[in-house]
Design an enzyme around this catalytic site. Structure first.
Site, mmCIF file in Angstrom:
data_model
loop_
_atom_site.group_PDB
_atom_site.id
_atom_site.type_symbol
_atom_site.label_atom_id
_atom_site.label_comp_id
_atom_site.label_asym_id
_atom_site.label_seq_id
_atom_site.Cartn_x
_atom_site.Cartn_y
_atom_site.Cartn_z
ATOM 1 N N LYS A 34 0.847 -1.204 0.000
ATOM 2 C CA LYS A 34 0.000 0.000 0.000
ATOM 3 C C LYS A 34 0.879 1.250 0.000
ATOM 4 O O LYS A 34 0.635 2.201 -0.738
ATOM 5 C CB LYS A 34 -0.942 -0.016 1.219
ATOM 6 N N GLN B 140 -4.701 -1.585 9.765
ATOM 7 C CA GLN B 140 -4.526 -2.886 9.129
ATOM 8 C C GLN B 140 -5.070 -3.990 10.037
ATOM 9 O O GLN B 140 -4.672 -4.103 11.192
ATOM 10 C CB GLN B 140 -3.030 -3.112 8.825
ATOM 11 N N ASP C 27 -10.861 2.676 4.422
ATOM 12 C CA ASP C 27 -11.306 1.326 4.086
ATOM 13 C C ASP C 27 -12.822 1.233 3.938
ATOM 14 O O ASP C 27 -13.348 0.181 3.604
ATOM 15 C CB ASP C 27 -10.841 0.378 5.212
#
Ligand code: NAD
Length: 280
Positions: A49, A93, A116
């Protein structure tokens, strides 16, 4: 004839477009990523990422904590990032170590900085058919891939295997919003093979090598392989790709299908949240 849904190619196109858009900005979007612990898969994903963000011109900061970090430390950091005008998107994460509640962490992220797209407000908006600040990255990537290949799912039977908060559940809702008839399957589903057999579009998000076999699927169906697991050093999907390839009309490879689309979607979300912070 079977068509491969080339996530690597489409994600490259998406990131090229984003690179051009970011180059026009006088301030760079900033993505903050929180990583707790030393999970090798998580470290790999965060690394990918960060690399993609840098390539596009998006600033990314990875905040790393050791495995034994307590919940309050993470919640306090999220609160700090929520209030930091120079941070436009926040990603924690997952998975987190057991002492930290994922549910509390997700709820702590500001919906306007939710890279997200998994906070209750954004998920709730999707559920009532309202545009969220950000869509969950993996489902968004899958729909972008279907759109790129002009695959219309209206009235089709879409079967989603896996019911996580980040993939299965939001994806099912997003497919429903596009007028598919949706079935969600999970570890307690009794007649999995019968349900899969009737799927026009099958999305497997489990993480079990060769869960989806040739004899289970409907001819000419569309197969999307989200799951990842390891066989030796190789990362593999849920689908027995080689053996069922000929039978289907469209299929994602693994790797090179959903994975790169998830990262490209995260970059799009970061860019969009940056724009929101400027216009809102
Ligand atoms: P998860 O790992 O939290 O849960 C797995 C899901 O699979 C559960 O809902 C469970 O009920 C279901 N399941 C387990 N065994 C099953 C079985 N035998 N039959 C039917 N269902 C079963 O879910 P997740 O976080 O959505 O991740 C799922 C998989 O997708 C993992 O392998 C993960 O690594 C992968 N993933 C890939 C990407 C990507 O970008 N490629 C993104 C997110 C997740």
């Amino acid at each position: 004839m079977t068509t491969i849904l080339d996530g690597k190619k489409l994600s490259a196109k998406m990131t090229d477009e984003l690179t051009q858009k970011v180059a026009m900005l006088d301030e760079k979007p900033h993505l903050a990523v929180i990583l707790v612990g030393e999970n090798p898969a998580s470290e790999l994903y965060v690394g990918l990422k960060k690399k993609t963000a840098e390539k596009i011109g998006i600033k990314s900061t990875v905040i790393k904590y050791p495995q034994n970090t307590d919940e309050k430390t993470v919640l306090d950091k999220i609160n700090e990032l929520n209030n930091d005008k120079n941070v436009h998107a926040i990603l924690v994460q997952l998975p987190l170590p057991g002492q930290i509640s994922e549910k509390k962490v997700i709820q702590a992220i500001s919906p306007q900085k939710d890279a997200d797209g998994i906070t209750p407000e954004n998920i709730g908006k999707i559920s009532i058919g309202v545009e969220p600040y950000a869509y969950p990255c993996t489902p968004k990537g899958i729909l972008s891939l279907l759109d790129e290949y002009n695959i219309n799912i209206e009235g089709k039977h879409a079967v989603v295997i896996g019911r996580s908060n980040i993939v299965g559940k939001p994806l099912a809702q997003m497919l429903l919003n596009r007028n598919a008839t949706v079935t969600i399957c999970h570890s307690h589903t009794k007649n999995l093979t019968d349900i899969i057999k009737s799927a026009d579009v099958l999305i497997s998000a489990v993480g079990k090598n060769k869960l989806i076999k040739k004899e289970m699927i409907k001819s000419n169906s569309v197969i999307i392989d989200v799951g990842t697991s390891k066989v030796g050093n190789r990362v593999v999907g849920d689908v027995d790709f080689d053996n069922l390839f000929e039978l289907v009309s469209y299929i994602t490879p693994s790797p090179g299908g959903v994975g790169p689309m998830t990262i490209a979607s995260l970059m799009e979300n970061t860019y969009n949240l940056f724009k929101l912070s400027r216009n809102g």
